[in-house]
Design a protein around this motif. Structure first.
Motif, mmCIF file in Angstrom:
data_model
loop_
_atom_site.group_PDB
_atom_site.id
_atom_site.type_symbol
_atom_site.label_atom_id
_atom_site.label_comp_id
_atom_site.label_asym_id
_atom_site.label_seq_id
_atom_site.Cartn_x
_atom_site.Cartn_y
_atom_site.Cartn_z
ATOM 1 N N SER A 52 3.562 42.328 -66.333
ATOM 2 C CA SER A 52 4.925 42.391 -65.831
ATOM 3 C C SER A 52 5.845 41.505 -66.664
ATOM 4 O O SER A 52 5.528 40.373 -66.991
ATOM 5 N N SER A 53 7.016 42.065 -67.001
ATOM 6 C CA SER A 53 7.945 41.300 -67.815
ATOM 7 C C SER A 53 9.181 40.869 -67.032
ATOM 8 O O SER A 53 10.128 40.362 -67.603
ATOM 9 N N VAL A 54 9.177 41.059 -65.718
ATOM 10 C CA VAL A 54 10.307 40.664 -64.888
ATOM 11 C C VAL A 54 10.076 39.248 -64.386
ATOM 12 O O VAL A 54 9.065 38.962 -63.755
ATOM 13 N N SER A 55 11.015 38.379 -64.680
ATOM 14 C CA SER A 55 10.850 36.988 -64.257
ATOM 15 C C SER A 55 11.305 36.803 -62.814
ATOM 16 O O SER A 55 12.070 37.604 -62.276
ATOM 17 N N ILE A 56 10.828 35.740 -62.219
ATOM 18 C CA ILE A 56 11.221 35.402 -60.853
ATOM 19 C C ILE A 56 12.729 35.155 -60.807
ATOM 20 O O ILE A 56 13.409 35.573 -59.863
ATOM 21 N N GLU A 57 13.272 34.512 -61.827
ATOM 22 C CA GLU A 57 14.709 34.235 -61.873
ATOM 23 C C GLU A 57 15.525 35.532 -61.884
ATOM 24 O O GLU A 57 16.546 35.634 -61.213
ATOM 25 N N ALA A 58 15.047 36.511 -62.626
ATOM 26 C CA ALA A 58 15.743 37.795 -62.678
ATOM 27 C C ALA A 58 15.703 38.483 -61.320
ATOM 28 O O ALA A 58 16.703 39.057 -60.872
ATOM 29 N N LEU A 59 14.556 38.420 -60.650
ATOM 30 C CA LEU A 59 14.439 39.010 -59.318
ATOM 31 C C LEU A 59 15.359 38.293 -58.321
ATOM 32 O O LEU A 59 16.001 38.931 -57.487
ATOM 33 N N GLU A 60 15.424 36.960 -58.415
ATOM 34 C CA GLU A 60 16.302 36.200 -57.518
ATOM 35 C C GLU A 60 17.766 36.569 -57.757
ATOM 36 O O GLU A 60 18.535 36.733 -56.811
ATOM 37 N N GLN A 61 18.137 36.696 -59.023
ATOM 38 C CA GLN A 61 19.516 37.078 -59.360
ATOM 39 C C GLN A 61 19.817 38.486 -58.832
ATOM 40 O O GLN A 61 20.881 38.737 -58.279
#
Length: 60
Positions: A8-17
């Motif tokens: 997976s290349s989706v970061s936690i920060e991106a998901l939070e945003q």
């Protein structure tokens, strides 16, 4: 499935945003709906008063 999770290349920060953007959009939509309800209610009141004034049934 494990390979997909590890790659997976989706970061936690991106998901939070992304989540914050969704929540903000929902809040803005609710605010617009509330404003429109108030406007419609006010417009109905003005319309009724004007209608009855024309008919001579309502006086200011």
């Amino acid at each position: 499935m494990a390979k997909l999770a590890l790659g997976s290349s989706v970061s936690i920060e991106a998901l939070e945003q992304f989540w914050q953007t969704i929540v903000k959009g929902i809040e803005e939509t609710k605010a617009i709906q509330d404003e429109m309800r108030q406007t419609i209610t006010w417009d109905k009141g003005v319309f009724c008063k004007t209608f009855f004034m024309i008919r001579g049934l309502y006086r200011i």
